[in-house]
Design a protein around this motif. Sequence first.
Motif, PDB file in Angstrom:
ATOM      1  N   LYS A  51       0.848  -1.191   0.000  1.00  0.00           N
ATOM      2  CA  LYS A  51       0.000   0.000   0.000  1.00  0.00           C
ATOM      3  C   LYS A  51       0.880   1.235   0.000  1.00  0.00           C
ATOM      4  O   LYS A  51       1.723   1.388   0.880  1.00  0.00           O
ATOM      5  CB  LYS A  51      -0.914  -0.006   1.227  1.00  0.00           C
ATOM      6  CG  LYS A  51      -1.859  -1.192   1.200  1.00  0.00           C
ATOM      7  CD  LYS A  51      -2.800  -1.187   2.344  1.00  0.00           C
ATOM      8  CE  LYS A  51      -3.722  -2.388   2.200  1.00  0.00           C
ATOM      9  NZ  LYS A  51      -4.650  -2.490   3.284  1.00  0.00           N
ATOM     10  N   ASP A  52       0.669   2.064  -0.997  1.00  0.00           N
ATOM     11  CA  ASP A  52       1.472   3.287  -1.132  1.00  0.00           C
ATOM     12  C   ASP A  52       2.967   2.992  -1.107  1.00  0.00           C
ATOM     13  O   ASP A  52       3.745   3.705  -0.473  1.00  0.00           O
ATOM     14  CB  ASP A  52       1.101   4.308  -0.048  1.00  0.00           C
ATOM     15  CG  ASP A  52      -0.349   4.725  -0.131  1.00  0.00           C
ATOM     16  OD1 ASP A  52      -0.863   4.857  -1.269  1.00  0.00           O
ATOM     17  OD2 ASP A  52      -0.972   4.924   0.933  1.00  0.00           O
ATOM     18  N   GLY A  53       3.370   1.909  -1.756  1.00  0.00           N
ATOM     19  CA  GLY A  53       4.777   1.546  -1.838  1.00  0.00           C
ATOM     20  C   GLY A  53       5.353   0.897  -0.595  1.00  0.00           C
ATOM     21  O   GLY A  53       6.553   0.652  -0.522  1.00  0.00           O
ATOM     22  N   LYS A  54       4.500   0.602   0.404  1.00  0.00           N
ATOM     23  CA  LYS A  54       4.979  -0.033   1.643  1.00  0.00           C
ATOM     24  C   LYS A  54       4.327  -1.408   1.784  1.00  0.00           C
ATOM     25  O   LYS A  54       3.155  -1.577   1.456  1.00  0.00           O
ATOM     26  CB  LYS A  54       4.632   0.823   2.863  1.00  0.00           C
ATOM     27  CG  LYS A  54       5.269   2.199   2.827  1.00  0.00           C
ATOM     28  CD  LYS A  54       5.052   2.958   4.118  1.00  0.00           C
ATOM     29  CE  LYS A  54       3.622   3.394   4.281  1.00  0.00           C
ATOM     30  NZ  LYS A  54       3.426   4.279   5.445  1.00  0.00           N
ATOM     31  N   LYS A  55       5.088  -2.383   2.289  1.00  0.00           N
ATOM     32  CA  LYS A  55       4.570  -3.738   2.478  1.00  0.00           C
ATOM     33  C   LYS A  55       4.095  -3.963   3.908  1.00  0.00           C
ATOM     34  O   LYS A  55       4.766  -3.577   4.858  1.00  0.00           O
ATOM     35  CB  LYS A  55       5.647  -4.778   2.147  1.00  0.00           C
ATOM     36  CG  LYS A  55       5.803  -5.015   0.678  1.00  0.00           C
ATOM     37  CD  LYS A  55       6.557  -6.293   0.436  1.00  0.00           C
ATOM     38  CE  LYS A  55       6.286  -6.722  -0.984  1.00  0.00           C
ATOM     39  NZ  LYS A  55       6.622  -8.092  -1.206  1.00  0.00           N
ATOM     40  N   VAL A  56       2.941  -4.626   4.018  1.00  0.00           N
ATOM     41  CA  VAL A  56       2.410  -4.997   5.324  1.00  0.00           C
ATOM     42  C   VAL A  56       3.305  -6.090   5.914  1.00  0.00           C
ATOM     43  O   VAL A  56       3.625  -7.073   5.247  1.00  0.00           O
ATOM     44  CB  VAL A  56       0.949  -5.497   5.211  1.00  0.00           C
ATOM     45  CG1 VAL A  56       0.461  -6.051   6.532  1.00  0.00           C
ATOM     46  CG2 VAL A  56       0.037  -4.383   4.716  1.00  0.00           C
ATOM     47  N   ALA A  57       3.707  -5.914   7.166  1.00  0.00           N
ATOM     48  CA  ALA A  57       4.539  -6.896   7.866  1.00  0.00           C
ATOM     49  C   ALA A  57       3.732  -7.672   8.906  1.00  0.00           C
ATOM     50  O   ALA A  57       4.075  -8.804   9.244  1.00  0.00           O
ATOM     51  CB  ALA A  57       5.714  -6.203   8.549  1.00  0.00           C
ATOM     52  N   ALA A  58       2.641  -7.069   9.409  1.00  0.00           N
ATOM     53  CA  ALA A  58       1.830  -7.709  10.451  1.00  0.00           C
ATOM     54  C   ALA A  58       0.511  -6.950  10.576  1.00  0.00           C
ATOM     55  O   ALA A  58       0.388  -5.819  10.101  1.00  0.00           O
ATOM     56  CB  ALA A  58       2.566  -7.681  11.792  1.00  0.00           C
ATOM     57  N   ILE A  59      -0.443  -7.599  11.207  1.00  0.00           N
ATOM     58  CA  ILE A  59      -1.696  -6.945  11.572  1.00  0.00           C
ATOM     59  C   ILE A  59      -1.909  -7.197  13.058  1.00  0.00           C
ATOM     60  O   ILE A  59      -1.756  -8.332  13.531  1.00  0.00           O
ATOM     61  CB  ILE A  59      -2.899  -7.462  10.762  1.00  0.00           C
ATOM     62  CG1 ILE A  59      -2.717  -7.139   9.275  1.00  0.00           C
ATOM     63  CG2 ILE A  59      -4.202  -6.847  11.288  1.00  0.00           C
ATOM     64  CD1 ILE A  59      -3.833  -7.665   8.390  1.00  0.00           C
ATOM     65  N   GLU A  60      -2.251  -6.133  13.772  1.00  0.00           N
ATOM     66  CA  GLU A  60      -2.565  -6.254  15.185  1.00  0.00           C
ATOM     67  C   GLU A  60      -4.084  -6.179  15.339  1.00  0.00           C
ATOM     68  O   GLU A  60      -4.702  -5.180  14.981  1.00  0.00           O
ATOM     69  CB  GLU A  60      -1.907  -5.144  15.992  1.00  0.00           C
ATOM     70  CG  GLU A  60      -2.175  -5.272  17.483  1.00  0.00           C
ATOM     71  CD  GLU A  60      -1.436  -4.218  18.278  1.00  0.00           C
ATOM     72  OE1 GLU A  60      -0.977  -4.551  19.373  1.00  0.00           O
ATOM     73  OE2 GLU A  60      -1.318  -3.070  17.801  1.00  0.00           O
ATOM     74  N   TYR A  61      -4.681  -7.277  15.850  1.00  0.00           N
ATOM     75  CA  TYR A  61      -6.124  -7.343  16.028  1.00  0.00           C
ATOM     76  C   TYR A  61      -6.521  -6.997  17.453  1.00  0.00           C
ATOM     77  O   TYR A  61      -5.914  -7.482  18.411  1.00  0.00           O
ATOM     78  CB  TYR A  61      -6.644  -8.750  15.700  1.00  0.00           C
ATOM     79  CG  TYR A  61      -6.612  -9.052  14.228  1.00  0.00           C
ATOM     80  CD1 TYR A  61      -7.575  -8.539  13.368  1.00  0.00           C
ATOM     81  CD2 TYR A  61      -5.608  -9.852  13.695  1.00  0.00           C
ATOM     82  CE1 TYR A  61      -7.535  -8.810  12.007  1.00  0.00           C
ATOM     83  CE2 TYR A  61      -5.568 -10.130  12.338  1.00  0.00           C
ATOM     84  CZ  TYR A  61      -6.540  -9.606  11.505  1.00  0.00           C
ATOM     85  OH  TYR A  61      -6.504  -9.876  10.163  1.00  0.00           O
ATOM     86  N   THR A  62      -7.540  -6.151  17.549  1.00  0.00           N
ATOM     87  CA  THR A  62      -8.161  -5.829  18.826  1.00  0.00           C
ATOM     88  C   THR A  62      -9.666  -6.006  18.649  1.00  0.00           C
ATOM     89  O   THR A  62     -10.164  -6.034  17.516  1.00  0.00           O
ATOM     90  CB  THR A  62      -7.852  -4.383  19.264  1.00  0.00           C
ATOM     91  OG1 THR A  62      -8.292  -3.490  18.237  1.00  0.00           O
ATOM     92  CG2 THR A  62      -6.375  -4.181  19.524  1.00  0.00           C
ATOM     93  N   ALA A  63     -10.361  -6.113  19.756  1.00  0.00           N
ATOM     94  CA  ALA A  63     -11.811  -6.314  19.686  1.00  0.00           C
ATOM     95  C   ALA A  63     -12.476  -5.741  20.921  1.00  0.00           C
ATOM     96  O   ALA A  63     -11.861  -5.630  21.976  1.00  0.00           O
ATOM     97  CB  ALA A  63     -12.130  -7.802  19.587  1.00  0.00           C
ATOM     98  N   TYR A  64     -13.724  -5.407  20.760  1.00  0.00           N
ATOM     99  CA  TYR A  64     -14.582  -5.142  21.903  1.00  0.00           C
ATOM    100  C   TYR A  64     -15.087  -6.533  22.257  1.00  0.00           C
ATOM    101  O   TYR A  64     -16.102  -6.991  21.726  1.00  0.00           O
ATOM    102  CB  TYR A  64     -15.695  -4.191  21.490  1.00  0.00           C
ATOM    103  CG  TYR A  64     -16.620  -3.755  22.598  1.00  0.00           C
ATOM    104  CD1 TYR A  64     -16.668  -4.388  23.829  1.00  0.00           C
ATOM    105  CD2 TYR A  64     -17.473  -2.690  22.403  1.00  0.00           C
ATOM    106  CE1 TYR A  64     -17.515  -3.984  24.830  1.00  0.00           C
ATOM    107  CE2 TYR A  64     -18.343  -2.267  23.397  1.00  0.00           C
ATOM    108  CZ  TYR A  64     -18.363  -2.928  24.602  1.00  0.00           C
ATOM    109  OH  TYR A  64     -19.222  -2.525  25.589  1.00  0.00           O
ATOM    110  N   GLU A  65     -14.323  -7.232  23.112  1.00  0.00           N
ATOM    111  CA  GLU A  65     -14.493  -8.675  23.291  1.00  0.00           C
ATOM    112  C   GLU A  65     -15.883  -9.088  23.761  1.00  0.00           C
ATOM    113  O   GLU A  65     -16.481  -9.993  23.172  1.00  0.00           O
ATOM    114  CB  GLU A  65     -13.419  -9.238  24.234  1.00  0.00           C
ATOM    115  CG  GLU A  65     -12.043  -9.222  23.602  1.00  0.00           C
ATOM    116  CD  GLU A  65     -10.985  -9.859  24.470  1.00  0.00           C
ATOM    117  OE1 GLU A  65     -11.202 -10.981  24.969  1.00  0.00           O
ATOM    118  OE2 GLU A  65      -9.921  -9.225  24.649  1.00  0.00           O
TER     119      GLU A  65
END
Length: 147
Positions: free
Chosen positions: A48-62
Amino acid sequence: MPERKIKNIFYKGAIPASFIAESIQKHNSQTAIGGHSIFLGQIRSDEKDGKKVAAIEYTAYEQMALEKMHGIRESIFEEYPIICLHVYHSLGKIATGEICFFVFTSSVHRKAAIDACEKIVERIKTELPIWGKEFFEDESYQWKENK
């Protein structure tokens, strides 16, 4: 049919292949099952916009997510003749290539398992209060849009 209890769907960290295999293996004693359907969500290295995703941090209203998931689960059992339904979604930072979402349905015949699995994946992606923050290789981040 008796009321099912609210199940915790959240898994801290990436979902290991061993956990998935053990979940499948536990069903070998249920001889009425003739078909399983499994969906595995994996973190992609999108650019995205020339940058690569390295990770995703998931949060939730559990608490809200678990209550909403319970309603979805009940409606899936009403709509499809399935025997088992298992859902696990990661919380925390998950690296590209790792599994973050595991849905497993079982039924007497394959079509019900496949259809129920597809429906539940779509409903979870659109209805549960779970958010992902994409981290790029340069450590910058942005909130992920569910698709």
